[in-house]
Scaffold this motif. Sequence first.
Motif, short mmCIF file in Angstrom:
data_model
loop_
_atom_site.label_atom_id
_atom_site.label_comp_id
_atom_site.label_asym_id
_atom_site.label_seq_id
_atom_site.Cartn_x
_atom_site.Cartn_y
_atom_site.Cartn_z
N MET A 183 0.83 -1.21 0.00
CA MET A 183 0.00 0.00 0.00
C MET A 183 0.86 1.26 0.00
N LEU A 185 0.68 5.35 0.75
CA LEU A 185 -0.15 6.41 1.33
C LEU A 185 0.13 7.69 0.55
N LEU A 242 3.60 2.19 2.90
CA LEU A 242 3.22 2.18 4.32
C LEU A 242 4.24 1.50 5.21
N LEU A 245 7.03 3.91 5.74
CA LEU A 245 6.60 4.99 6.64
C LEU A 245 6.66 4.50 8.08
N ARG A 246 6.15 3.31 8.29
CA ARG A 246 6.13 2.76 9.64
C ARG A 246 7.55 2.60 10.18
N GLY A 249 9.37 5.83 11.48
CA GLY A 249 8.95 6.47 12.72
C GLY A 249 8.55 7.92 12.54
N LYS A 250 8.37 8.33 11.27
CA LYS A 250 8.04 9.73 11.01
C LYS A 250 6.56 9.89 10.72
N ALA A 251 6.05 11.09 10.95
CA ALA A 251 4.68 11.39 10.57
C ALA A 251 4.67 11.83 9.11
N PRO A 252 3.68 11.39 8.33
CA PRO A 252 3.68 11.71 6.89
C PRO A 252 3.71 13.21 6.60
N TYR A 253 3.00 13.99 7.41
CA TYR A 253 2.97 15.45 7.12
C TYR A 253 4.31 16.11 7.44
#
Lengths: 432, 91
Positions: A183, A185, A242, A245-246, A249-253
């Motif tokens: 996936m 994001l 995804l 991203l996981r 450890g960062k936030a997508p924004y």
Amino acid sequence: MAQYFDVIIVGAGPAGSMAALKLARAGLKVVMLERGRYPGSKNMFGGLLHNTPALNEMLPAFWERAPLERRVFQKVLAFMTPTSSVSMTFETENFEQPPYNGYTVFRPAFDNWLAGEAVKEGALLLCDCTAEDLIQKDGQVVGVTVKGRDGKLRSSIVIAADGVLSFMAKQAGLRRDFRAADMGLGIKLLLGLPEATIDERFHLARDEGADISFVGTTNGLRGGSFLYTNRESISIGMVVHLDSLRASGKAPYQVLDELLQHPHVRKLLKGAEPLEYSAHLIPEGGIKAIPKLYTGGMLVAGDAAGLCYTNGLNLEGINLAMTSGALAAETALQAIEAGDYTARMLSSYKKKLDNSFIMKDMKTFKNAVGMMHMERLFQAYPEIAGNILEKIYRVEGVPRSKLLRLARKEALKNVKLRDLISDGIKIGKSLL
Amino acid sequence: MNVDNLPQLTQFQVDEQPHIVLNKKICQSCDHHACVQSCPANCYTFDEATKLMSVVYETCLECGTCYVICDKGAIDWSYPRGGYGVRFRLT
């Protein structure tokens, strides 16, 4: 008491509306269930509607009537490091002839328009309706229920065009649980900017639009960023896997913010006003992650069917969705004519997809999924490209090397020779 | 630009029925809380002091990231009732 339709379509997105349009035009009793207040109100994408022959065929010269933003004729691929940008720009007047190669669109506008075309042909559109459960009888899908509403809708065939998370396909037992690695994001920020400023800043005239892909701006995460010009706004965002991203450890924004702060991007966005923020998942698992596409009484189309691919240069989904919607409708028509809604009858849908560009392209670039999971592509290689170009252009009274020697030296600073070779083979297998 | 406030740009029609329900007991023993950092709308918060996970479903963008990323089965996630939830205008 249950209401009866020939076909129930779950989701009035591009796949669902194309199916509805085709079925209604053939005189069938068809209903679209849309969970949003209006079609498109739950939908987002990067911003590019690709040329889709199935759409041109159903609605000739639609571009004269549809709510489109700009025609994309400029394509840019940019490899970025925190301080440099190496880019390739392609522009052609050949994309300026109808049928145009692509348009930037707003989904709440375009999806709403396309669903409206289906309604004009006689399809029923029920908004504010979230499909909840499939009704099954003797192993056949025979209808759906709507969340928070009494009553049932029954049909000969259900077309699940309910998007990437397709709870309909899950209920029918057609898909496995999702893997984070399959996936992407996508998150996106829409920024307002005057039309004249966009024209000037991106070297555009009339209705011309730009499509810029950035590689190397996702802070080492596997993915890429994008920028599309609309008439009076800019869509900027990114897509990351995804699992990557996981692991970060960062936030997508926060990753998006780093893109917005990049010196090259800041110049492009100067003075722009934030208008809307959105996010969506993208099925990026390729052909291996495609669910089973049909069962007795049901067909799956669009994102719900995992029909989407990228090879790094092409990112296609909406055109696959609309085409699959049309093919699902064609299959449903044949089944209804034969009065046979069994899985065996509906299996011709899979054959139609296999014979179309959809499955052919997904097969051609099946190895690209692996390539897109290659970490070095998203940080090390953009850096190498930036370093080589900097060495080529920098003038400082130091003797130069020939290009191949320079390139080899710069590449080996970031990546081991063994990895360079194996990555080269991987990229070659994916694209060449 | 303050990226922490991005969802404020987006319109929501809030339902009184939440479409995300957590099994907070499972969250308590979760070793990664990946939902907290992955959610693009910053809907999840884990309070280290009380060991309680909470979710603000009201500003959920309905992307499904948490639904896919949670490997503990702690998130009961469905689409909101028709007409409720996020409402994109332009995007």
